[in-house]
Design an enzyme around this catalytic site. Sequence first.
Site, PDB file in Angstrom:
ATOM      1  N   TYR A 194      52.674  72.495  64.704  1.00 49.75           N
ATOM      2  CA  TYR A 194      51.350  72.350  64.093  1.00 49.75           C
ATOM      3  C   TYR A 194      50.730  73.737  63.869  1.00 49.75           C
ATOM      4  O   TYR A 194      51.367  74.761  64.136  1.00 49.75           O
ATOM      5  CB  TYR A 194      50.468  71.450  64.962  1.00 49.75           C
ATOM      6  N   ARG A 245      56.418  57.514  75.648  1.00 50.63           N
ATOM      7  CA  ARG A 245      56.949  56.200  75.282  1.00 50.63           C
ATOM      8  C   ARG A 245      57.163  55.273  76.491  1.00 50.63           C
ATOM      9  O   ARG A 245      56.955  54.061  76.364  1.00 50.63           O
ATOM     10  CB  ARG A 245      58.223  56.381  74.458  1.00 50.63           C
TER      11      ARG A 245
HETATM   12 FE1  SF4 Z   1      60.541  53.305  73.313  1.00 45.01          FE
HETATM   13 FE2  SF4 Z   1      61.458  51.993  71.178  1.00 45.01          FE
HETATM   14 FE3  SF4 Z   1      59.199  51.216  72.398  1.00 45.01          FE
HETATM   15 FE4  SF4 Z   1      59.251  53.475  70.994  1.00 45.01          FE
HETATM   16  S1  SF4 Z   1      59.541  51.407  70.186  1.00 45.01           S
HETATM   17  S2  SF4 Z   1      58.343  53.169  73.017  1.00 45.01           S
HETATM   18  S3  SF4 Z   1      61.299  54.224  71.434  1.00 45.01           S
HETATM   19  S4  SF4 Z   1      61.274  51.216  73.256  1.00 45.01           S
END
Ligand code: SF4
Length: 641
Positions: free
Chosen positions: A174, A320
């Site tokens: 960024y 995540r």
């Molecule tokens: Fe993890 Fe897939 Fe959920 Fe994203 S969509 S948080 S990569 S499990």
Amino acid sequence: MKTLNASPIFTPISIGNVKLKNRLVVSPMVTVYCDPDGMATERFIVYHETKAKGGWGAIIVEDYAVDPLGRGFWTPGLWKDEQIQSHAELTERVHREGSKIIAQIYHCGRQTTPAVIGEQPVSASPLPCPVLGAIPRELTIPEIKKIVSQFGDTALRAKKAGFDGVEVHGAHGYLIAQFMSKYSNKRCDEYGGSLENRLRFPLEIIKDIREKCGPDFMIGFRISADEKVPGGRTIEETKTIAIKLEKQGIDALHVSAGTYESTWAIIPPMNITPGWIVNYAEEVKKVVNIPVMTVGRINDPFLAESILLSGKADLIAMGRPSLADPDLPNKFAKGQHDDIRHCIGCQQGCLETLFRNEPIRCLVNPTLGYEYLEELKKTEQPKNITVVGAGPAGLEAARTAALAGHKVTLYEQTDHFGGQFATGAIPPSKGDMSSFVSWLGNQIKKLGVDIQLNTKYTPAICDEEKPDVVIIATGATPNKPPISGIDGENVLNAEDVLLSKVSTNQKVVIAGGGMIGCETALYLASLGKEVTIVEMLPTIANDEEFTRRVLLLKNIEENHIEVITDAKITSINSNAVQIEKSQETINIPADTIVLALGMKSNNSLAQELEGKAPLKIIGDAIESRNALEATREGFLAGVEV
Ligand code: SF4
């Protein structure tokens, strides 16, 4: 119940004057839950509130734009006083649940498009972002001074809104990173050239924030230890920068990696080893005295614990994993490790949707982003629910219906859970997919779902059991187009190959260069086979998520898999495949042909059961799509029965 509060994860730590109750921090991830004017919506607030209830020590809220022209997506904003109120409600509700909350403040510079901001982007130098492509305008010195001041003003608004501190976003390519790196800063004035000059912009920003917010306000800084691009910054220069940032008065360093050109490093997919940035954090920690935070696919609290025990970092940022399971800290504290739903690094819900500037979702957590709308309540009228098919859609439907208090029976005609999703875990680098299938399997067992494996559900069973609702999650079956020779003994399905139901000979042609074809090719190459992919389109793996696609294409090249594109298979015989390419007919020698030509929905059961019971069809049984849709539909079916 075993309590793990003795874990170093639960040792409090102070960042500046801010005391965190534990070492687990939600790293900032763009959600696209705010409104277009950067105001916090109820969706945005409840999403963060849910994590605070889950026990996280601190939440770093993503990408508060200091200027509306500095946004890459519809991120939150604190570029004007009118935005303070809605974000004050956010901080109050998060504090009420016991977590600290930090505003990450940023300007994206060239890493945006005119389509998002309505104007030409700006940067240190007029070099386009290699991914997004728009040529930015080089900032003038007065404009740089103005942005420095905007950072200070934004930090002050964050303080007024009740945030415990700010994190200056100097990572991921960024604007601040654009100034700091020789890769993107080609200026010849006092803001370019030497390291001292390239650091002038971030150091002025920190000084301005400190002057406006006072000596006690927490200031963190996020940095890419290695930009993972040719000519980008590496760890040696990062260590020098870390020392200078500490001297300028920051309270913590958050060590990440990458730029948009190396997005796989910013948001590493399942191909990348969990915790891969930790050694960079350790290098930085050796040269500073302030707390150092690490990040990078640390998707298991035991891994977080081992990093803390090793002394390589003081704090663990988990982005995540907090999407996949907002209750992760509390579950870990209570010893409920089996109940933690792990992020699998699929990128389907949190990255693919984001790059369409749409609200993020999660494949394994179908309630993510919908917390403000839905709450799973126990039913007062339990029903007998039959679910047919144990892929992700069927398993999620069974889990949700059982959680709601219904009596659930699950039928699966094979001997295992997961359907195509389980098969998808077999190629190299995809093993994490199986963790979600095993989690769903464990959960439905704990919930008392009656599981009937190796059983084909028939109208006769329906007549006998008389369920109140049948949820059909029978998935999809492989396409088989009318090609001469396609029924030959040397023609196999990719799924059967991956499941080791059949074996190939040495020379293999894969018909179809989509994700399944490419991954099957890699799997066979790993067994020493000579593999050729034939694809009709000009490029391969077009249905693969883009960070994984980059790595997949690299693997295909490294494994010497031959790729023939713009080619149509016209016939197959016992020792060759005939193709048409550029109006030429070519024979490719092959002992085995593996079909990977897409899938078609399998919903014949719905016709057979018509009139016998109320039916709900979900997942690929409606239309072949990705598992993100399957789990969401499974959840909704389980809620709405
Ligand atoms: Fe993890 Fe897939 Fe959920 Fe994203 S969509 S948080 S990569 S499990």
